[in-house]
Design an enzyme around this catalytic site. Structure first.
Site, PDB file in Angstrom:
ATOM      1  N   ARG A   1       0.857  -1.178   0.000  1.00 30.42           N
ATOM      2  CA  ARG A   1       0.000   0.000   0.000  1.00 30.42           C
ATOM      3  C   ARG A   1       0.893   1.228   0.000  1.00 30.42           C
ATOM      4  O   ARG A   1       1.964   1.235   0.623  1.00 30.42           O
ATOM      5  CB  ARG A   1      -0.925   0.019   1.226  1.00 30.42           C
TER       6      ARG A   1
ATOM      7  N   GLU B   1      -2.264   8.436  -4.622  1.00 31.52           N
ATOM      8  CA  GLU B   1      -2.661   8.023  -5.971  1.00 31.52           C
ATOM      9  C   GLU B   1      -4.020   8.646  -6.321  1.00 31.52           C
ATOM     10  O   GLU B   1      -4.908   8.705  -5.475  1.00 31.52           O
ATOM     11  CB  GLU B   1      -2.775   6.499  -6.050  1.00 31.52           C
TER      12      GLU B   1
ATOM     13  N   HIS C   1       0.434   0.955  -9.838  1.00 31.70           N
ATOM     14  CA  HIS C   1      -0.374   0.103  -8.960  1.00 31.70           C
ATOM     15  C   HIS C   1      -0.991  -1.059  -9.748  1.00 31.70           C
ATOM     16  O   HIS C   1      -2.195  -1.311  -9.676  1.00 31.70           O
ATOM     17  CB  HIS C   1      -1.468   0.925  -8.275  1.00 31.70           C
TER      18      HIS C   1
END
Length: 341
Positions: free
Chosen positions: A209, A238, A255
């Protein structure tokens, strides 16, 4: 008729939901609102939808599924108070993330001089993903150190404290959930103090994360030589990621470490099973990932074959060339398989 609201970037699941006879609305995950779910029975999301009282107040939603391993975007305490069943998909994309790390290791050997049998890999978090990464690293000849305080408290042997990794690791990779509370919070686990304690100027990898690693502190550590190189797939803030950090890292991807078709289909099948279980339906649907077309020629060198299936330099180049396209690169990700069919 059952009504389901689904993030429109969840692939492959549509035929099964259609066959169920449900009314389905596909919406951008970040834009799903209370008005959208007010008359829905179920909600299927990814990480871009915050599922909490603000979203669900007054709705008839009784089931929430996130087609992801992590679930920090779900207010699980609220869901449980309201009697709303929720589920995530633990382990669904563990193979994809392990594939990403395997290819990264090969590139670090070829382009950054990593010598496997002289490398100590520090693995922070040894769940579905971390355990697979450990197996891959050991097969390549690396020595592994594994830190997982919750497992250590359960009496699992062969684990170490984070301090051992800080002192001994040549490469450090994070595979932990994001948590701000509890006995072992991971929020900003790798911050300024962590980087100051590092002994070897290691390579740092984060596919867990974004907020597990303090991105500002990481950029400073790279500039100061406390960290030799970085491979970052998950970022703070993000999609508005740090451009200076993106320009500094060896590999920066949007990601997508877990974004193989195999992993996505695993998640879809788990969600379908959860929906059927909750609403008393017989699960008659088993999804399979699409084939690679045209078929790839088989290469016999194992490392070349791994990079043929997945080369993270492609995703890194795409993001560095167009960082403003972060969400588009994720949402319209190319077909990637973990194996040859």
């Amino acid at each position: 008729m059952m009504k389901i609201i689904v993030d429109d970037k969840i692939p492959y699941i549509r035929p099964a939901l259609t066959a169920m006879g449900a009314e389905v609305a596909y919406l951008p995950g970040s834009q799903i609102s209370n008005a959208d779910v007010i008359d829905a029975d179920a909600l299927v999301v990814r990480t871009r939808t915050r599922v909490d009282e603000k979203l669900l107040a007054g709705s008839r939603v009784s089931f929430v599924a996130t087609a992801t391993i992590g679930f920090d975007h779900l207010d699980t305490a609220y869901l449980e108070r309201q009697g709303i069943r929720w589920m995530s998909c633990p382990g669904c994309n563990a193979g994809a993330v392990a594939q990403y790390l395997h290819s990264v290791f090969i590139l670090l050997q070829r382009e950054k001089g990593l010598v496997f049998d002289k490398t100590t890999l520090g693995i922070v978090g040894c769940g579905h993903v971390g355990s697979r990464v450990r197996s891959i690293a050991q097969a390549l000849g690396m020595r592994t150190l594994v830190c997982d305080p919750p497992l250590q408290e359960q009496g699992v042997s062969g684990l170490c404290d984070l301090s051992a990794i800080e002192q001994q690791a040549d490469v450090i990779t994070f595979h932990v959930p994001l948590s701000k509370e509890g006995r072992h919070p991971t929020f900003l686990l790798a911050g300024t103090a962590f980087f100051q304690r590092l002994k070897k100027s290691p390579i740092l990898i984060n596919t867990s994360r974004g907020s597990v690693v303090d991105n500002t502190a990481l950029l400073a550590a790279l500039n100061e030589g406390l960290v030799y190189e970085a491979v970052i797939d998950t970022w703070e803030n993000e999609p508005a990621i740090s451009r200076p950090l993106l320009n500094k890292v060896y590999l920066g991807t949007p990601h997508i470490a877990g974004y193989s078709a195999d992993g996505k289909v695993n998640a879809d099948n788990m969600v379908i099973d959860g929906l059927c279980s909750h609403f008393g339906l017989k699960n008659q649907w088993k999804l399979l990932p699409p084939r690679l077309l045209p078929p790839m020629p088989i290469i016999h060198d194992a490392a070349d074959q791994a990079l043929q299936l997945y080369d993270p330099r492609i995703d890194s180049r795409n993001l560095k060339n167009s960082p403003e396209s972060f969400e588009d690169l994720r949402g319209n990700y190319r077909l990637r398989r973990e194996k040859f069919d």
